[in-house]
Design a protein around this motif. Structure first.
Motif, short mmCIF file in Angstrom:
data_model
loop_
_atom_site.label_atom_id
_atom_site.label_comp_id
_atom_site.label_asym_id
_atom_site.label_seq_id
_atom_site.Cartn_x
_atom_site.Cartn_y
_atom_site.Cartn_z
N MET A 249 0.81 -1.20 0.00
CA MET A 249 0.00 0.00 0.00
C MET A 249 0.85 1.27 0.00
O MET A 249 0.53 2.23 -0.68
N VAL A 250 1.89 1.27 0.80
CA VAL A 250 2.73 2.47 0.89
C VAL A 250 3.37 2.77 -0.47
O VAL A 250 3.42 3.93 -0.89
N TYR A 251 3.80 1.74 -1.15
CA TYR A 251 4.40 1.93 -2.47
C TYR A 251 3.39 2.60 -3.42
O TYR A 251 3.74 3.52 -4.16
N LYS A 252 2.14 2.16 -3.36
CA LYS A 252 1.10 2.75 -4.21
C LYS A 252 0.85 4.21 -3.83
O LYS A 252 0.65 5.05 -4.69
N ASP A 253 0.87 4.50 -2.52
CA ASP A 253 0.72 5.88 -2.06
C ASP A 253 1.79 6.76 -2.69
O ASP A 253 1.51 7.84 -3.22
N LEU A 254 3.02 6.29 -2.64
CA LEU A 254 4.15 7.06 -3.17
C LEU A 254 4.08 7.21 -4.68
O LEU A 254 4.35 8.29 -5.22
N GLN A 255 3.73 6.13 -5.37
CA GLN A 255 3.64 6.18 -6.83
C GLN A 255 2.58 7.19 -7.29
O GLN A 255 2.81 7.95 -8.22
N LYS A 256 1.42 7.16 -6.65
CA LYS A 256 0.34 8.08 -7.02
C LYS A 256 0.76 9.53 -6.80
O LYS A 256 0.52 10.39 -7.65
N ALA A 257 1.36 9.79 -5.65
CA ALA A 257 1.77 11.16 -5.34
C ALA A 257 2.86 11.63 -6.30
O ALA A 257 2.80 12.76 -6.82
N LYS A 258 3.83 10.78 -6.57
CA LYS A 258 4.92 11.14 -7.47
C LYS A 258 4.38 11.44 -8.87
O LYS A 258 4.76 12.43 -9.50
N LYS A 259 3.47 10.61 -9.35
CA LYS A 259 2.87 10.83 -10.67
C LYS A 259 2.10 12.15 -10.70
O LYS A 259 2.22 12.93 -11.64
N ARG A 260 1.35 12.39 -9.64
CA ARG A 260 0.57 13.63 -9.56
C ARG A 260 1.49 14.85 -9.64
O ARG A 260 1.21 15.81 -10.36
N ASN B 292 4.59 14.92 -10.91
CA ASN B 292 5.23 14.96 -12.23
C ASN B 292 4.27 15.51 -13.29
O ASN B 292 4.71 16.15 -14.25
N ASP B 293 2.97 15.25 -13.12
CA ASP B 293 1.98 15.80 -14.04
C ASP B 293 1.90 17.33 -13.92
O ASP B 293 1.60 18.01 -14.89
N GLN B 294 2.18 17.83 -12.74
CA GLN B 294 2.16 19.28 -12.52
C GLN B 294 3.39 19.96 -13.11
O GLN B 294 3.30 21.02 -13.70
N GLU C 30 7.57 18.75 -14.56
CA GLU C 30 8.61 17.75 -14.75
C GLU C 30 9.60 17.81 -13.59
O GLU C 30 10.01 18.89 -13.17
N ASP C 31 9.96 16.68 -13.06
CA ASP C 31 10.90 16.50 -11.95
C ASP C 31 10.36 16.89 -10.58
O ASP C 31 11.05 16.71 -9.59
N LEU C 32 9.14 17.41 -10.49
CA LEU C 32 8.57 17.71 -9.18
C LEU C 32 8.33 16.42 -8.40
O LEU C 32 8.52 16.39 -7.18
N GLY C 33 8.01 15.36 -9.10
CA GLY C 33 7.85 14.05 -8.46
C GLY C 33 9.14 13.56 -7.85
O GLY C 33 9.15 12.97 -6.76
N GLU C 34 10.25 13.82 -8.51
CA GLU C 34 11.57 13.44 -7.96
C GLU C 34 11.89 14.27 -6.72
O GLU C 34 12.48 13.75 -5.77
N GLU C 35 11.51 15.53 -6.73
CA GLU C 35 11.72 16.38 -5.56
C GLU C 35 10.89 15.87 -4.38
O GLU C 35 11.38 15.83 -3.25
N PHE C 36 9.67 15.44 -4.67
CA PHE C 36 8.82 14.85 -3.64
C PHE C 36 9.48 13.59 -3.07
O PHE C 36 9.58 13.43 -1.85
N LYS C 37 9.94 12.74 -3.95
CA LYS C 37 10.60 11.49 -3.53
C LYS C 37 11.81 11.79 -2.65
O LYS C 37 12.02 11.13 -1.63
N THR C 38 12.60 12.79 -3.03
CA THR C 38 13.78 13.16 -2.25
C THR C 38 13.38 13.60 -0.84
O THR C 38 14.00 13.19 0.14
#
Length: 92
Positions: free
Chosen positions: A1-12, A14-16, A18-26
């Motif tokens: 579940m946690v992995y899915k939480d992170l994937q959804k947020a990162k995609k969201r 990145n859609d806003q 480019e690379d914002l998802g990577e900043e979130f992940k960091t």
């Protein structure tokens, strides 16, 4: 579940932008490292669950410290507008 939480947020993010998802992940990884180093820093907020806020992003990490087994279990990385009950229900 946690992995899915992170994937959804990162995609969201990145859609806003480019690379914002990577900043979130960091930022999430920085907070996870802090939790690992200081697992009891955050008080128990929802019964036995602790909550840590992610810097720069409106997300919270919900986790449990199992002292006997010396491990940390992450139950959710959720947007702060979401009901924390979601993470609590995952314990069962």
């Amino acid at each position: 579940m946690v992995y899915k939480d992170l994937q959804k947020a990162k995609k969201r993010y990145n859609d806003q932008r480019e690379d914002l998802g990577e900043e979130f992940k960091t930022e999430v990884n920085k907070e996870l490292a802090y939790i690992k180093a200081y697992p009891e820093h955050y008080q128990q907020k929802y019964k036995e669950l602790r909550q840590s806020l992610v810097t720069r992003f409106p997300y919270a990490i919900f986790y449990l410290v199992e002292e006997e087994k010396k491990r940390i279990i992450i139950f959710g990385v959720l947007h702060t507008r979401r009901n924390p009950e979601i993470a609590r229900k995952r314990i069962k």
